[in-house]
Enzyme design. Structure first.
Site, PDB file in Angstrom:
ATOM      1  N   TYR A 267       0.851  -1.196   0.000  1.00  0.00           N
ATOM      2  CA  TYR A 267       0.000   0.000   0.000  1.00  0.00           C
ATOM      3  C   TYR A 267       0.888   1.247   0.000  1.00  0.00           C
ATOM      4  CZ  TYR A 267      -3.557  -3.434   1.380  1.00  0.00           C
ATOM      5  OH  TYR A 267      -4.368  -4.535   1.431  1.00  0.00           O
TER       6      TYR A 267
ATOM      7  N   PRO B  75     -15.179  -6.040   2.431  1.00  0.00           N
ATOM      8  CA  PRO B  75     -16.414  -6.557   3.025  1.00  0.00           C
ATOM      9  C   PRO B  75     -17.656  -5.762   2.612  1.00  0.00           C
ATOM     10  CG  PRO B  75     -15.172  -5.311   4.662  1.00  0.00           C
ATOM     11  CD  PRO B  75     -14.283  -5.450   3.451  1.00  0.00           C
TER      12      PRO B  75
HETATM   13  N1  LIG Z   1      -5.282  -8.847   0.790  1.00  0.00           N
HETATM   14  C1  LIG Z   1      -5.723  -8.283  -0.302  1.00  0.00           C
HETATM   15  O1  LIG Z   1      -5.398  -8.668  -1.436  1.00  0.00           O
HETATM   16  C2  LIG Z   1      -6.646  -7.109  -0.159  1.00  0.00           C
HETATM   17  C3  LIG Z   1      -7.373  -6.626  -1.280  1.00  0.00           C
HETATM   18  C4  LIG Z   1      -8.243  -5.564  -1.080  1.00  0.00           C
HETATM   19  C5  LIG Z   1      -8.371  -4.977   0.182  1.00  0.00           C
HETATM   20  N2  LIG Z   1      -7.635  -5.452   1.227  1.00  0.00           N
HETATM   21  C6  LIG Z   1      -7.770  -4.873   2.586  1.00  0.00           C
HETATM   22  O2  LIG Z   1      -9.151  -4.796   2.914  1.00  0.00           O
HETATM   23  C7  LIG Z   1      -9.503  -3.469   3.262  1.00  0.00           C
HETATM   24  C8  LIG Z   1     -10.947  -3.199   2.846  1.00  0.00           C
HETATM   25  O3  LIG Z   1     -11.191  -3.572   1.497  1.00  0.00           O
HETATM   26  P1  LIG Z   1     -11.541  -2.490   0.362  1.00  0.00           P
HETATM   27  O4  LIG Z   1     -10.988  -1.182   0.730  1.00  0.00           O
HETATM   28  O5  LIG Z   1     -11.156  -3.109  -0.933  1.00  0.00           O
HETATM   29  O6  LIG Z   1     -13.143  -2.471   0.342  1.00  0.00           O
HETATM   30  P2  LIG Z   1     -14.319  -2.080   1.375  1.00  0.00           P
HETATM   31  O7  LIG Z   1     -13.829  -2.060   2.743  1.00  0.00           O
HETATM   32  O8  LIG Z   1     -15.433  -2.990   1.014  1.00  0.00           O
HETATM   33  O9  LIG Z   1     -14.724  -0.618   0.887  1.00  0.00           O
HETATM   34  C9  LIG Z   1     -14.050   0.505   1.338  1.00  0.00           C
HETATM   35  C10 LIG Z   1     -14.617   1.764   0.679  1.00  0.00           C
HETATM   36  O10 LIG Z   1     -16.048   1.786   0.748  1.00  0.00           O
HETATM   37  C11 LIG Z   1     -16.500   3.108   1.068  1.00  0.00           C
HETATM   38  N3  LIG Z   1     -17.079   3.029   2.436  1.00  0.00           N
HETATM   39  C12 LIG Z   1     -16.593   2.330   3.494  1.00  0.00           C
HETATM   40  N4  LIG Z   1     -17.392   2.447   4.572  1.00  0.00           N
HETATM   41  C13 LIG Z   1     -18.417   3.240   4.187  1.00  0.00           C
HETATM   42  C14 LIG Z   1     -19.560   3.708   4.857  1.00  0.00           C
HETATM   43  N5  LIG Z   1     -19.821   3.374   6.117  1.00  0.00           N
HETATM   44  N6  LIG Z   1     -20.408   4.517   4.161  1.00  0.00           N
HETATM   45  C15 LIG Z   1     -20.175   4.839   2.881  1.00  0.00           C
HETATM   46  N7  LIG Z   1     -19.095   4.421   2.195  1.00  0.00           N
HETATM   47  C16 LIG Z   1     -18.216   3.617   2.837  1.00  0.00           C
HETATM   48  C17 LIG Z   1     -15.282   4.002   1.024  1.00  0.00           C
HETATM   49  O11 LIG Z   1     -15.023   4.423  -0.326  1.00  0.00           O
HETATM   50  P3  LIG Z   1     -15.754   5.640  -1.074  1.00  0.00           P
HETATM   51  O12 LIG Z   1     -16.113   6.640  -0.031  1.00  0.00           O
HETATM   52  O13 LIG Z   1     -14.749   6.135  -2.027  1.00  0.00           O
HETATM   53  O14 LIG Z   1     -16.939   5.010  -1.751  1.00  0.00           O
HETATM   54  C18 LIG Z   1     -14.184   3.044   1.404  1.00  0.00           C
HETATM   55  O15 LIG Z   1     -12.909   3.469   0.993  1.00  0.00           O
HETATM   56  C19 LIG Z   1      -8.448  -2.586   2.594  1.00  0.00           C
HETATM   57  O16 LIG Z   1      -8.294  -1.342   3.231  1.00  0.00           O
HETATM   58  C20 LIG Z   1      -7.228  -3.453   2.750  1.00  0.00           C
HETATM   59  O17 LIG Z   1      -6.668  -3.304   4.049  1.00  0.00           O
HETATM   60  C21 LIG Z   1      -6.804  -6.519   1.066  1.00  0.00           C
END
Ligand SMILES: NC(=O)c1ccc[n+]([C@@H]2O[C@H](COP(=O)([O-])OP(=O)(O)OC[C@H]3O[C@@H](n4cnc5c(N)ncnc54)[C@H](OP(=O)(O)O)[C@@H]3O)[C@@H](O)[C@H]2O)c1
Length: 322
Positions: A64, A211
């Protein structure tokens, strides 16, 4: 008081919801621009509000922004005077085009980036590497024995690779703590491809990434489909954020709204709560946030309970999801 749970068979006690810190990559590195730049003040607020909501752990990675996220997280924790022993930090080694020896070579960089906060969990970010799983687990075990890291996890590993990692670490008397994989109400493939079943059998925690399906499960993009055009990064090119994709996920979002209304909660909170309870204690989740109110909402998702009927209803409605 929030009930903590064990990470795998380790002694680490973590909240069901952690904070995903990819959002702190500062626009740098591979996929670094997915979330734009979240400034230090906002990062601090996101971290503060998550801790206030009972979250006690953070998931970051070398990948990251080449350490940007780790450094931003450490700056925030330090400025909040959080003691290293009071938080759990998970980071990841980036294996792409590298051999396992680089785990030993890069560990001091990871520790330096985290500025005195220990690595509670070190994860292999993806199985794609120039080295074998066996060599990677040997290197991880060396790091545990050298007291550079506390526990070992993997990410994006298939059931077979996860079993292999578990067996290799087992030879050194170390449990494989976790497998971090994509899992949400819109992507339930781990329930079918053997990952969840093997994790249960071996006592390995599943750390659910994306998630909220990267924001789709909040319902915001259904309410306002053109919102995605204002966002940086690749999400706007994904079929799931386009009109057809949003129509496909609409029934799940509508069901989330319905259940959320009964609890005075939001769809995102219900989606997260379902995720960390429907499979018992096996699944924990790490939603990311670009703004403090999102983090507040997500942390608060661990402070209420869905009924069994509500969880089963969401199970049925989302059963057809990918
Ligand atoms: N191991 C891996 O390969 C891998 C891959 C992906 C992610 N990850 C990890 O998983 C974490 C989470 O996954 P992700 O970031 O892909 O997806 P996520 O948690 O499903 O979505 C995060 C995004 O959704 C929006 N959001 C989150 N909470 C919200 C709320 N309460 N209300 C409105 N919008 C909200 C925000 O973006 P907007 O405001 O821009 O819409 C936020 O940046 C990452 O930070 C990372 O640490 C790991």
């Amino acid at each position: 008081m929030l009930k903590l749970r064990k990470l795998g068979k380790t002694d680490l006690m973590i909240s069901p919801i952690g904070l995903g810190c990819w959002q702190f990559a500062q626009g740098k590195g591979l996929f670094g621009n997915t979330w734009g730049i979240v400034g230090d003040e906002e990062v601090r607020e996101i971290v503060r509000i998550s801790l206030d909501g009972g979250t006690n752990w953070f998931d970051t990675a070398e990948g990251y922004g080449g350490g940007q996220s780790e450094r931003a997280l450490a700056r925030a924790l330090k400025s909040l005077a959080v003691r290293p022993e009071d938080v759990v930090i998970a980071t990841k080694w980036l294996p792409l085009f590298r051999r396992a020896a680089s785990l030993r070579k890069t560990i001091d960089d990871r520790l330096a980036a985290l500025g005195g906060y220990p690595i509670s969990l070190h994860q292999v970010h993806t199985p794609h590497s120039l080295s074998t799983t066996r060599a990677q687990m040997e290197a991880m075990a060396d790091l545990v024995e050298a007291k550079k890291i506390h526990h070992v996890g993997v990410s994006n590993f298939s059931a077979a690779k996860m079993r292999l990692a578990h067996d290799e670490l087992g030879r050194r008397g170390i449990p494989l703590a976790s497998n971090q994989v994509r899992y949400s109400l819109l992507d339930r493939s781990i329930e079918r491809n053997g990952i969840l079943e093997a994790a249960r059998e071996l006592g390995i925690s599943i750390i659910s990434y994306s998630p909220l399906a990267q924001g789709i499960l909040t319902g915001r993009y259904h309410e306002n489909p053109s919102l995605i055009k204002t966002k940086p990064g690749f999400r706007k090119y994904l079929s799931s954020f386009r009109a057809k994709g949003l129509e496909k996920s609409r029934p799940v979002v509508e069901a989330l709204r319905e259940v959320a209304a009964k609890h005075g909660r939001t769809p995102a909170q219900v989606a997260l709560n379902w995720l960390v309870h429907f499979q018992g204690q096996t699944v924990v989740a790490i939603p990311g946030a670009t703004k403090a109110p999102q983090a507040q909402e997500n942390a608060a998702s661990q402070a209420f309970a869905l009924t069994k009927d509500e969880m089963d209803y969401l199970d049925r409605v989302s059963a057809g999801a990918k």
